[in-house]
Design a protein around this motif. Structure first.
Motif, PDB file in Angstrom:
ATOM      1  N   GLN A  42       0.864  -1.172   0.000  1.00 47.04           N
ATOM      2  CA  GLN A  42       0.000   0.000   0.000  1.00 47.04           C
ATOM      3  C   GLN A  42       0.895   1.214   0.000  1.00 47.04           C
ATOM      4  N   THR A  43       0.636   2.124  -0.912  1.00 47.78           N
ATOM      5  CA  THR A  43       1.491   3.298  -1.025  1.00 47.78           C
ATOM      6  C   THR A  43       0.653   4.563  -0.931  1.00 47.78           C
ATOM      7  N   ILE A  44       1.093   5.469  -0.098  1.00 45.66           N
ATOM      8  CA  ILE A  44       0.341   6.707   0.156  1.00 45.66           C
ATOM      9  C   ILE A  44       1.307   7.888   0.085  1.00 45.66           C
ATOM     10  N   HIS A  91       0.994  11.681  -9.434  1.00 47.36           N
ATOM     11  CA  HIS A  91       1.493  11.289 -10.754  1.00 47.36           C
ATOM     12  C   HIS A  91       2.990  11.588 -10.881  1.00 47.36           C
ATOM     13  N   SER A  94       5.059   9.356  -8.623  1.00 50.60           N
ATOM     14  CA  SER A  94       5.015   8.000  -9.159  1.00 50.60           C
ATOM     15  C   SER A  94       5.964   7.849 -10.338  1.00 50.60           C
ATOM     16  N   PRO A 148       3.888   2.665  -8.765  1.00 49.87           N
ATOM     17  CA  PRO A 148       2.550   3.234  -8.559  1.00 49.87           C
ATOM     18  C   PRO A 148       2.366   3.761  -7.140  1.00 49.87           C
ATOM     19  N   ILE A 149       1.688   4.888  -7.036  1.00 50.29           N
ATOM     20  CA  ILE A 149       1.291   5.429  -5.735  1.00 50.29           C
ATOM     21  C   ILE A 149      -0.238   5.385  -5.715  1.00 50.29           C
ATOM     22  N   GLU A 150      -0.793   4.771  -4.704  1.00 57.09           N
ATOM     23  CA  GLU A 150      -2.234   4.504  -4.728  1.00 57.09           C
ATOM     24  C   GLU A 150      -3.101   5.600  -4.128  1.00 57.09           C
ATOM     25  N   HIS A 151      -2.616   6.216  -3.083  1.00 58.43           N
ATOM     26  CA  HIS A 151      -3.471   7.172  -2.357  1.00 58.43           C
ATOM     27  C   HIS A 151      -2.677   8.422  -1.986  1.00 58.43           C
ATOM     28  N   TYR A 152      -3.400   9.406  -1.526  1.00 56.17           N
ATOM     29  CA  TYR A 152      -2.723  10.616  -1.038  1.00 56.17           C
ATOM     30  C   TYR A 152      -3.405  11.128   0.234  1.00 56.17           C
ATOM     31  N   TYR A 178      -8.969   8.766   0.611  1.00 53.36           N
ATOM     32  CA  TYR A 178      -9.524   7.670   1.403  1.00 53.36           C
ATOM     33  C   TYR A 178     -10.934   8.044   1.869  1.00 53.36           C
TER      34      TYR A 178
END
Lengths: 312, 203
Positions: free
Chosen positions: A50-52, A139, A142, A148-152, A257
Motif C-alpha cells: 500500500q502506497t500513500i 502522478h 510515481s 505506482p502510488i495509490e493514495h494521497y 480515502y
C-alpha cells in the motif's frame, strides 16, 4: 508504541529541512534529475504494497479557487508511506521538496498540458489546489520513483497551530534571536507557544538567528520532542482526543480515502512495525534563483529496488 | 487509529519544517510564481514584403495590462471579469476548442496538421490570460509583448488564440509567436482581451 512514535518524530525532525541523507547508500557524484523510470530495469513489484503520498502544503488553508488551474500551495513536505502486508511493516520514504524532476503541468480544464524540469514541490501547484492537484503530485512522484502510488493525504500549514494548541501549547526555550520576526519570542526566555507562534518557531528561517538550517533544525527537534510528549499525554488522558483533533483539523486535511478506508488503514497499520525512515541522498545546489536538489541516481535505484521490488 | 493519527500529526508538522537551505547564505525555496508577467512591450509595424514585424517604438509596461485567468475572476473590474468569464465559458462549453467560433482548425490545417476526431484530442488549452493595451493601434501595427518564463522550449507546439469581440477566437499567425531559449514567449497582438495558449497534450 510510544517509543516507535517518538522514533518517528525524531527521524522526521532529523530528515526534514534538507538534512544530509544517510551515507549508507553511498552518496556519489552521480546526481541528476532523471526519474527512475528512465533508467531503472523493470522488476516485480512486491505484492500487496500500500502506497500513500503524504504532503504538507505551504498555505494556511485550502483556497476557494474559482475555476483556478494554478494554485499557490506547493507541497513543502512529501513522503511516501509504504505498507507491506507480507512483512507487516511500514516505512516512510522522505522526499526532498526541491528534488529536480519532470513536473507535469495541468491546463485550464485539468488536462495534462506538457511538462518541465522543476522542483517536486511544484507538482501540487497545478490544478485547483484540491484533489486534482494532489493527484498531479501523485502522478509526478510515481513517475519519479517509477512505481505506482495509490493514495494521497495532504495537510495545510494551519495544522501546526491547531495541533500545538490542542496539545495545550508547547513550551520551549528561545535560543535564537527572533526579534526581527516576532517580538514575543524573546531570546533566552522559556515560552509556551500558542497559535501562530508555533509556526513561526518551527518554520521561520529568514531573519532568525544566523538564518541557518542547522539552527532551525535544533528548534524543530526541541519543539517536536515536547509536542510529542504532550500529544501522547492528551491521547492517554482524554477519551476521544484523537477524534477531536481530527475534527479540528477539518479542511486542512484532504485525502482520497473514505472514512472507512482511513479506519481500515488505521486498523491495519496498528499491527505493523514502523521501520526507519528512508531518504534519498543527493546534492543541494543553488539554482538560478532557488534551491535545487539532485538525487544520487544509484542510490535512488537501490532504494526503490529495496522498498518496492521483490528481491531474491 | 491513535497510531495513525500520531504518525500523520508528525508528518503534518514536518510540512512546516522541510525547507532546505544553505547554512551560511539564505537561499529561498521554490514557489509558484504568479504568471504571467509581460515585459519588453513595443509597437511594431508590419513589413508586408517580408511578412515580419519591424520595431517602431517602445511601450511603457504600465500601458499593458496582463492578468491571469484567476486574477480576472477575482477582479473588482466587472468588465474584465465578464470578458474572461465569457471566454472561459465558450471553451468550457464546447466539446473541444475546435468547436468554438474561430479559425483555429483552419490555421492548423493550413499548417499541415492532420485534424480528425482522434488527433483533435491531442491539443489542450494550457493557459488563459487577459491582455489589454491602453493605447491606440494604427492599422498595420501590433503590440509585441513577452510572456516571461512560460516554461516552454523553442520548437514546442504553441498556438495563441485571442477572443475578439467576445465571441470569435482568432489565431495569432504562428510566425508571430516565438518561444525563446529562456522559455519566454514573444507574441505580436493586434487584438486584445482574453487569450488562450494551445499546446499539445502531455502524458
Amino acid at each position: 508504541m510510544k517509543k516507535v512514535l517518538f522514533l518517528v518524530l525524531l527521524c522526521l525532525a532529523l530528515t526534514g529541512c534538507g538534512a544530509k541523507a544517510p551515507a549508507a547508500h553511498g552518496a556519489s557524484e552521480n546526481v541528476s534529475s532523471t526519474s527512475v523510470e528512465e533508467t531503472f530495469p523493470v522488476g516485480t513489484l512486491k505484492k500487496g504494497l500500500q502506497t500513500i503520498l503524504v504532503m504538507g502544503l505551504d498555505k494556511y488553508e485550502h483556497p476557494e479557487e474559482k475555476r483556478g488551474y494554478i494554485n499557490h500551495m506547493q507541497s513543502d513536505f512529501m513522503a511516501v508511506v509504504i505498507a507491506d502486508p507480507e512483512t507487516q511493516t511500514f516505512r516512510l520514504l522522505h522526499l526532498n521538496r526541491d528534488t529536480m524532476t519532470k513536473i507535469r503541468r495541468l491546463g485550464v480544464f485539468g488536462d495534462a498540458a506538457g511538462s518541465f524540469e522543476g522542483q517536486l514541490a511544484l507538482a501540487h501547484t497545478f490544478g485547483s489546489g484540491g484533489s486534482d492537484s494532489c493527484l498531479n503530485a501523485v502522478h509526478v512522484v510515481s513517475k519519479f520513483l517509477g512505481v505506482p502510488i495509490e493514495h494521497y493525504m495532504s495537510f495545510t500549514m494551519d495544522s501546526v497551530p491547531i495541533m500545538n494548541d490542542m496539545a495545550g501549547g508547547v513550551t520551549v526555550t528561545i535560543k535564537d534571536d527572533f526579534s526581527a520576526v516576532d517580538e514575543t519570542l524573546k531570546q533566552g526566555e522559556t515560552v509556551t507557544l500558542h497559535g501562530d507562534q508555533a509556526l513561526t518557531f518551527v518554520r521561520t528561517r529568514k531573519d532568525v538567528g544566523d538564518q541557518s538550517n542547522l539552527q532551525r533544525m535544533e528548534r524543530q527537534r526541541e519543539y517536536l520532542s515536547q509536542l510529542y510528549v504532550q500529544l501522547m499525554e492528551k491521547m492517554a488522558s482524554e477519551d476521544g482526543f484523537a477524534t477531536k483533533l481530527t475534527l479540528r483539523l477539518g479542511d486542512s486535511f484532504q485525502t482520497d480515502y473514505s472514512v472507512n478506508g482511513i479506519s481500515e488503514l488505521a486498523e491495519q497499520l496498528s499491527g505493523y512495525t514502523m521501520e526507519p525512515i528512508v531518504t534519498i541522498p543527493g546534492r543541494s545546489v543553488k539554482g538560478e534563483e532557488f534551491m535545487e536538489f539532485y538525487v544520487d541516481q544509484d542510490a535512488l535505484h537501490q532504494i526503490v529496488n529495496e522498498l518496492f521490488y521483490e528481491n531474491p | 487509529m491513535k497510531k495513525v493519527l500520531a504518525i500523520l500529526t508528525a508528518v503534518a508538522l514536518l510540512a512546516a519544517l522541510a525547507v532546505p537551505a544553505l547554512a551560511d547564505t539564505f537561499v529561498g525555496s521554490i514557489y509558484e510564481k504568479d504568471v504571467p508577467s509581460t515585459t519588453g512591450n513595443s509597437i511594431v509595424s508590419h513589413d508586408d514584403e517580408n511578412d515580419s514585424w519591424v520595431f517602431e517604438e517602445p511601450v511603457d509596461d504600465g500601458a499593458v495590462t496582463t492578468l491571469t485567468m484567476q486574477e480576472c475572476f477575482l477582479s473588482d473590474d466587472d468588465e474584465i471579469s465578464y470578458i474572461m468569464d465569457e471566454a472561459y465559458s465558450q471553451l468550457m462549453g464546447a466539446g473541444d476548442m475546435f468547436e468554438v467560433e474561430g479559425d483555429l482548425e483552419a490555421a492548423m490545417t493550413h499548417a499541415g496538421i492532420d485534424l480528425n476526431a482522434e488527433t483533435r484530442q491531442n491539443y489542450v488549452i494550457r493557459d488563459m490570460f487577459y491582455v489589454q493595451y491602453d493605447g491606440e493601434l494604427e492599422p498595420g501595427r501590433g503590440l509585441k509583448t513577452t510572456f516571461v518564463d512560460m516554461k516552454l522550449e523553442p520548437g514546442d507546439f504553441l498556438y495563441v488564440m485571442v477572443n475578439v469581440d467576445g465571441w470569435y477566437w482568432t489565431v495569432v499567425p504562428p510566425q508571430y509567436v516565438e518561444i525563446t531559449a529562456d522559455g519566454d514567449v514573444n507574441v505580436v497582438l493586434q487584438e486584445f482581451g482574453a487569450i488562450a495558449f494551445v499546446v499539445e497534450r502531455g502524458e
